[in-house]
Design an enzyme around this catalytic site. Structure first.
Site, PDB file in Angstrom:
ATOM      1  N   HIS A 228       0.804  -1.218   0.000  1.00  0.00           N
ATOM      2  CA  HIS A 228       0.000   0.000   0.000  1.00  0.00           C
ATOM      3  C   HIS A 228       0.839   1.270   0.000  1.00  0.00           C
ATOM      4  O   HIS A 228       1.893   1.345   0.634  1.00  0.00           O
ATOM      5  CB  HIS A 228      -0.937   0.008   1.218  1.00  0.00           C
ATOM      6  CG  HIS A 228      -0.230   0.198   2.535  1.00  0.00           C
ATOM      7  ND1 HIS A 228       0.007   1.436   3.078  1.00  0.00           N
ATOM      8  CD2 HIS A 228       0.293  -0.691   3.405  1.00  0.00           C
ATOM      9  CE1 HIS A 228       0.629   1.303   4.234  1.00  0.00           C
ATOM     10  NE2 HIS A 228       0.829   0.022   4.453  1.00  0.00           N
ATOM     11  N   ASP A 229       0.357   2.267  -0.731  1.00  0.00           N
ATOM     12  CA  ASP A 229       0.952   3.610  -0.769  1.00  0.00           C
ATOM     13  C   ASP A 229       2.363   3.640  -1.340  1.00  0.00           C
ATOM     14  O   ASP A 229       3.055   4.661  -1.225  1.00  0.00           O
ATOM     15  CB  ASP A 229       0.946   4.251   0.627  1.00  0.00           C
ATOM     16  CG  ASP A 229      -0.458   4.525   1.120  1.00  0.00           C
ATOM     17  OD1 ASP A 229      -1.081   5.477   0.646  1.00  0.00           O
ATOM     18  OD2 ASP A 229      -0.948   3.759   1.982  1.00  0.00           O
TER      19      ASP A 229
END
Length: 309
Positions: A218-219
């Site tokens: 994620h991210d």
């Protein structure tokens, strides 16, 4: 994550049923993790170790579990459990939307794009022109895909972040309300998994090519024209700059940066940030020339011991 409109501090406090410090009309325009916050965003913190970092961040609203002095120009939301209330806000502004069709009616698909059978395309997905999406691909809600993108069979875009808080009764998941953004001319191999951001975007840069069975956390932000070979696992919140080459079975820790044009040789553990323009190998990671010299010297140990005897 930016809201559809600007809310007041009082309105946000009412959603999560908590007290606040600051003007009731203080503007709130979004919510984000601390590494991507901007003015108008909510950031949460639930441990004294990180209070100063959150209070001094770019975020202007801090969701916190203790009454503290409020910095000038900011506001506080006082919560017994900021992790839980951050989830409440994610669920309020980005709730899960059920779908009972293979391609959501709200999805936008560009001219010349081919979607092979048994592919799922979720709500509010945007796919550009002249893409090829092979069979059994799953593209979760709000994913954005550019032009001339190829995605091979079995790949999943937009899975939840691997982000949990340990409770006495087990692990509590931090809900993911972010997106996956795939830029133009990207190729993604078979059976890859790319997690969406918790509140922001996981981004694959223009012209990057990803082999089969690669995981992106994620991210994470991957730059332009990178090459990533199979069985690589990239953790969350990693920055991979332009034209990086990562060979097979590499793993990374979270929150690091790999500099532009770096080469990471196979089976390396990227345990820290590394400069661009160099080649790296081993666990813990070192410049490959130095690491290979060390391995060569280790092979000489039996000979040295025999001479000493």
């Amino acid at each position: 994550m930016k809201f559809q409109k600007v809310y007041t501090l009082e309105e946000i406090a009412r959603i999560i049923d908590c007290e606040y410090v600051g003007d009731a009309t203080f503007p709130v325009s979004g919510m984000n993790e601390i590494h991507v916050v901007e003015a108008g965003d909510i950031v949460f913190v639930d441990h004294p170790k990180y209070y100063d970092k959150a209070l001094n961040s770019a975020a202007t609203i801090v969701l916190i579990n203790k009454m503290v002095a409020c910095p000038d120009g900011k506001a506080l939301l006082i919560s017994e459990d900021p992790f839980r209330d951050f989830n409440k806000l994610t669920n309020y502004f980005k709730p899960f939307q059920f779908s009972n069709v293979s391609i959501a009616t709200s999805a936008l698909i560009g001219e010349g794009t081919v979607i092979q059978p048994n592919t799922f395309i979720g709500n509010h997905v945007v796919i550009g022109n002249n893409c090829l999406i092979h069979s059994n691909v799953s593209i979760y809600d709000c994913t954005v895909i550019g032009d001339n993108v190829i995605i091979h069979a079995g790949t999943v875009l937009g899975t939840d972040a691997f982000y949990y808080k340990k409770r006495p009764e087990g692990y509590d998941q931090l809900l993911s309300g972010g997106r996956v953004v795939i830029k133009d001319n990207v190729a993604i191999g078979a059976l890859c998994t790319i997690d969406k951001g918790v509140t922001g975007d996981t981004i694959i840069g223009e012209g990057t090519k990803i082999d089969n069975q690669v995981h992106v956390g994620h991210d994470t932000v991957i730059g332009k024209k990178c090459l990533i070979a199979s069985q690589t696992g990239i953790a969350g919140c990693v920055i991979i700059e332009d034209e990086v080459t990562i060979w097979g079975q590499v793993g990374t820790t979270s929150g690091i940066t790999i500099g532009a044009k770096a080469v990471i040789l196979g089976q390396t553990g990227v345990t820290k940030s590394v400069e661009g323009g160099k080649s790296y190998f081993g666990t813990p990671i070192e410049e490959s020339r130095e690491k290979l010299k060390q391995l060569a010297n280790i092979k000489k140990i039996p000979e040295i011991l025999n001479k000493l005897k």
